[in-house]
Write a protein that holds these residues in place. Structure first.
Motif, PDB file in Angstrom:
ATOM      1  N   ALA A   6       0.817  -1.212   0.000  1.00 33.81           N
ATOM      2  CA  ALA A   6       0.000   0.000   0.000  1.00 33.81           C
ATOM      3  C   ALA A   6       0.848   1.258   0.000  1.00 33.81           C
ATOM      4  O   ALA A   6       0.384   2.327  -0.402  1.00 33.81           O
ATOM      5  CB  ALA A   6      -0.934   0.000   1.216  1.00 33.81           C
ATOM      6  N   GLY A   7       2.073   1.179   0.489  1.00 33.66           N
ATOM      7  CA  GLY A   7       2.971   2.326   0.494  1.00 33.66           C
ATOM      8  C   GLY A   7       2.934   3.110   1.790  1.00 33.66           C
ATOM      9  O   GLY A   7       1.884   3.267   2.405  1.00 33.66           O
ATOM     10  N   GLU A   8       4.116   3.580   2.207  1.00 31.82           N
ATOM     11  CA  GLU A   8       4.227   4.371   3.427  1.00 31.82           C
ATOM     12  C   GLU A   8       4.790   5.762   3.143  1.00 31.82           C
ATOM     13  O   GLU A   8       4.403   6.725   3.768  1.00 31.82           O
ATOM     14  CB  GLU A   8       5.131   3.659   4.466  1.00 31.82           C
ATOM     15  N   GLY A   9       5.749   5.861   2.221  1.00 35.00           N
ATOM     16  CA  GLY A   9       6.277   7.175   1.854  1.00 35.00           C
ATOM     17  C   GLY A   9       7.324   7.708   2.813  1.00 35.00           C
ATOM     18  O   GLY A   9       7.318   8.897   3.135  1.00 35.00           O
ATOM     19  N   LYS A  10       8.237   6.846   3.250  1.00 33.25           N
ATOM     20  CA  LYS A  10       9.246   7.280   4.224  1.00 33.25           C
ATOM     21  C   LYS A  10      10.207   8.304   3.619  1.00 33.25           C
ATOM     22  O   LYS A  10      10.490   9.329   4.243  1.00 33.25           O
ATOM     23  CB  LYS A  10      10.005   6.060   4.747  1.00 33.25           C
TER      24      LYS A  10
ATOM     25  N   GLY B 209      11.950  10.043  -3.199  1.00 28.01           N
ATOM     26  CA  GLY B 209      10.773  10.764  -2.721  1.00 28.01           C
ATOM     27  C   GLY B 209       9.663  10.703  -3.747  1.00 28.01           C
ATOM     28  O   GLY B 209       9.699   9.905  -4.699  1.00 28.01           O
ATOM     29  N   GLY B 210       8.658  11.552  -3.569  1.00 35.28           N
ATOM     30  CA  GLY B 210       7.532  11.524  -4.489  1.00 35.28           C
ATOM     31  C   GLY B 210       6.731  12.800  -4.453  1.00 35.28           C
ATOM     32  O   GLY B 210       6.830  13.606  -3.520  1.00 35.28           O
ATOM     33  N   GLY B 211       5.926  13.012  -5.497  1.00 38.15           N
ATOM     34  CA  GLY B 211       5.079  14.190  -5.572  1.00 38.15           C
ATOM     35  C   GLY B 211       5.906  15.461  -5.546  1.00 38.15           C
ATOM     36  O   GLY B 211       6.886  15.606  -6.269  1.00 38.15           O
TER      37      GLY B 211
ATOM     38  N   VAL C  81       6.721   7.127  10.301  1.00 33.75           N
ATOM     39  CA  VAL C  81       5.803   7.357   9.186  1.00 33.75           C
ATOM     40  C   VAL C  81       4.808   6.211   9.074  1.00 33.75           C
ATOM     41  O   VAL C  81       5.171   5.036   9.163  1.00 33.75           O
ATOM     42  CB  VAL C  81       6.589   7.508   7.865  1.00 33.75           C
ATOM     43  N   ALA C  82       3.561   6.556   8.860  1.00 32.33           N
ATOM     44  CA  ALA C  82       2.504   5.569   8.626  1.00 32.33           C
ATOM     45  C   ALA C  82       1.508   6.148   7.630  1.00 32.33           C
ATOM     46  O   ALA C  82       1.446   7.370   7.430  1.00 32.33           O
ATOM     47  CB  ALA C  82       1.793   5.210   9.928  1.00 32.33           C
TER      48      ALA C  82
ATOM     49  N   ASN D 168       1.158  10.117   6.647  1.00 32.14           N
ATOM     50  CA  ASN D 168       1.330  10.535   5.256  1.00 32.14           C
ATOM     51  C   ASN D 168      -0.007  10.406   4.525  1.00 32.14           C
ATOM     52  O   ASN D 168      -0.552   9.315   4.383  1.00 32.14           O
ATOM     53  CB  ASN D 168       2.405   9.662   4.606  1.00 32.14           C
ATOM     54  N   HIS D 169      -0.534  11.518   4.067  1.00 32.44           N
ATOM     55  CA  HIS D 169      -1.908  11.576   3.564  1.00 32.44           C
ATOM     56  C   HIS D 169      -2.043  11.057   2.143  1.00 32.44           C
ATOM     57  O   HIS D 169      -1.241  11.380   1.272  1.00 32.44           O
ATOM     58  CB  HIS D 169      -2.398  13.033   3.614  1.00 32.44           C
ATOM     59  N   PHE D 170      -3.068  10.215   1.935  1.00 36.00           N
ATOM     60  CA  PHE D 170      -3.493   9.793   0.602  1.00 36.00           C
ATOM     61  C   PHE D 170      -4.895  10.356   0.356  1.00 36.00           C
ATOM     62  O   PHE D 170      -5.684  10.511   1.296  1.00 36.00           O
ATOM     63  CB  PHE D 170      -3.522   8.274   0.493  1.00 36.00           C
ATOM     64  N   LEU D 171      -5.230  10.620  -0.909  1.00 37.46           N
ATOM     65  CA  LEU D 171      -6.505  11.269  -1.220  1.00 37.46           C
ATOM     66  C   LEU D 171      -7.711  10.468  -0.737  1.00 37.46           C
ATOM     67  O   LEU D 171      -8.735  11.044  -0.385  1.00 37.46           O
ATOM     68  CB  LEU D 171      -6.605  11.503  -2.727  1.00 37.46           C
TER      69      LEU D 171
END
Length: 556
Positions: free
Chosen positions: A67-71, A110-112, A328-329, A379-382
């Motif tokens: 699902a991804g965490e985005g650390k 990273g991302g975004g 991070v979660a 870490n926010h997802f839409l």
């Protein structure tokens, strides 16, 4: 939706000399690799040793899920946010390995709107550090076989050569091979194999060395084989350490790049966290600390592997003391830990989020055991619902922490300012009382047991045949003071990658141990983890190529 690579390609990068100037470095202090990346030169590094260090902040995460965490994204977003609120901050992360990039992981910048650039170069050959490490490692392997071919004056027992070869690509066919076939002119046949470059002891040494002299000394201490009477043979015995140092001279210099918001980032070294110690280089972290008020760094994978190794190996050996930690979660990952299938993550499920928070709570407890103040970055997802976000925040509040909703992917540093202010409060509040998990004086086996029972919550540790005897021999040889690096699946506290949440009472089987005398730690290989990964059924390489404009497609 705009993709990460599309955002990266529209970045307005500053010349790398301008980024260096933000750190107080002049044009003569860097070695430019084009307009947007550089290495900090050895003479500039040597001039920093008397400066005081800034504050070190560790970013870690819950156990990774599909699902991804985005650390890394959070690491970059937090660094940008700290700069936005007036704290002179540098980001330190690892370099990406080609193996997972062409396998299944993808890029690692990273991302975004929270990325480090140039993204494409960083995820491919970058400044050639990994190639230098591969060459130095394999030079030593070649010199071992060459020494045996020309008479074997050191009396190396060919059955007890421990030094394998490496390459920076996933290739399961090379895990176990036979070399020296084809007759007398090709040397002596023996069984050996390949590891991936990021599992190499040379990688670990480069990431733990303080300077060129220390690098040379550590390379010389590498144990590559044993004689028939079990005496260790080192790289220095083979007189390979000097040439290896030459190959690594430039690679030891940290790489300077920038974020999308033109803040400095040092990207250097890349040991894996599941099969190695998972941290960027000591020399990069120390350099950043002496040039900045704050340094934001990350440890690989979840806190059970990455943070534990960062704290018990890197910080112990480098004399570092973090001032705070960020865990991070994501709501999505917590739902997976709560039993939700990946295809159902878009449906609100507060109960699953609450169940999955057991994984988050375990990591919080572990990090506090090191004496660190911790906050949670959600870490926010839409697709996250207000009720799911509130469930995580309520859970953290009940467990003495704060979960801060972060939107750095969408908004860059502006989306993580609340997290940055919370980090500053923790750091300037002086709440850190950092301590390692175990003392140097503890036996090697006790260190393994301590990590497995206190961090992984195993009921006990099972040593397969010969493991305990090997550890005893290393202790007799003067290596008992070394820390331990656990090689284990990153997906679970157990050795079963499918066992999510916060399992306890399981058994951790240690099937093999390896001595990294030059790096300064012992590796315990647990469960089914491999030091040479394989490619998945459909590797990312199948969809990577160049488009009509000559741009890379499919890597990110």
């Amino acid at each position: 939706m705009t993709t990460d690579i599309q955002i990266a390609r529209t970045a307005r990068k500053l010349p790398i000399v301008d980024i260096a100037a933000r750190l107080g470095l002049g044009e003569g202090d860097i070695l430019r690799y084009g307009a947007d990346k550089a290495k900090i030169a050895h003479h500039a590094l040597n001039g920093l040793t008397d400066r005081p260090r800034g504050h070190l902040v560790l970013v870690t995460a819950i156990n990774p899920t599909p699902a991804g965490e985005g650390k890394t994204t959070t690491t970059v977003g937090l660094g940008d946010a700290l700069n936005r609120i007036g704290k002179r901050t540098t980001i330190c992360i690892r370099e990406a390995s080609l193996g997972p990039n062409f396998g299944m992981k993808g890029g690692a910048a990273g991302g975004g709107h929270a990325q480090i650039v140039p993204m494409e170069e960083m995820n491919l050959h970058f400044t050639g550090d990994f190639h230098a490490i591969t060459a130095a490692h394999n030079l030593l392997a070649a010199m071992i076989d060459n020494h045996i071919y020309w008479g074997n004056d050191l009396d190396i027992d060919t059955r007890r050569i421990t030094w394998r070869r490496v390459m920076d690509m996933n290739d399961r066919a090379l895990r176990d091979i036979v070399v020296g076939l084809g007759g007398v002119s090709n040397g002596f046949s023996r069984q050996t194999g390949f590891d991936i470059t990021v599992a190499s002891e040379v990688m670990a040494i480069l990431c733990l060395a303080h300077d060129l002299d220390d690098l040379h000394a550590r390379l010389g201490r590498i144990v590559v084989a044993y004689t028939r009477d079990r005496r260790p043979v080192t790289a220095r015995d083979l007189r390979a350490d000097g040439a290896m140092t030459v190959l690594l001279r430039d690679a030891l210099q940290p790489n300077l790049v920038q974020t999308l918001e033109n803040n400095p980032a040092l990207v250097h070294g890349g040991p894996f966290a599941n099969i190695a110690h998972g941290c960027n280089s000591v020399i990069a972290t120390d350099t950043a600390l002496r040039l900045s008020d704050y340094v934001v760094t990350e440890a690989g994978f979840g806190a059970d592997l990455g943070a534990e190794k960062f704290l018990d190996i890197k910080c112990r050996l480098a004399g570092l003391a973090p001032a705070a930690a960020v865990l991070v979660a994501t709501v999505r990952a917590l739902k997976m830990n709560g039993g939700v299938a990946r295809e159902d993550l878009g449906t609100e499920n507060v109960a699953a989020v609450v169940r999955g928070c057991a994984n988050l709570g375990r990591h919080l407890e572990n990090l506090r055991g090191f004496g660190l103040p911790v906050t949670v970055a959600l870490n926010h997802f839409l697709g996250d619902s207000a009720a799911e976000i509130a469930a995580v925040q309520d859970y953290c509040a009940r467990h003495g922490s704060t979960a801060i909703l972060c939107q750095h992917w969408a908004r860059g540093g502006a989306g993580a300012e609340e997290l940055a202010r919370r980090v500053v409060d923790m750091v300037e509040g002086g709440g850190a009382d950092f301590r390692t998990l175990y003392p140097d004086s503890m036996s090697l086996w006790q260190k393994i047991e301590t990590i497995c029972t206190r961090i992984y919550r195993a009921a006990h540790v099972e040593a397969l045949s010969g493991v305990r005897a090997q550890l005893d021999l290393w202790e007799e040889g003067g290596h008992g003071h070394l820390p331990v690096c656990i090689a284990k699946t990153q997906y679970s506290f157990s050795t079963d990658p499918d066992l999510r949440g916060a399992p306890e009472g399981h058994v951790i089987p240690v099937r093999e141990v390896r001595l990294n005398a030059g790096a300064g730690f012992v590796v315990a290989i647990c469960g089914e983890i491999m030091t040479m990964p394989g490619l998945p059924r459909h590797p990312a390489a199948e969809t990577i190529g160049l488009n009509d404009m000559g741009q890379i497609e499919g890597l990110f």
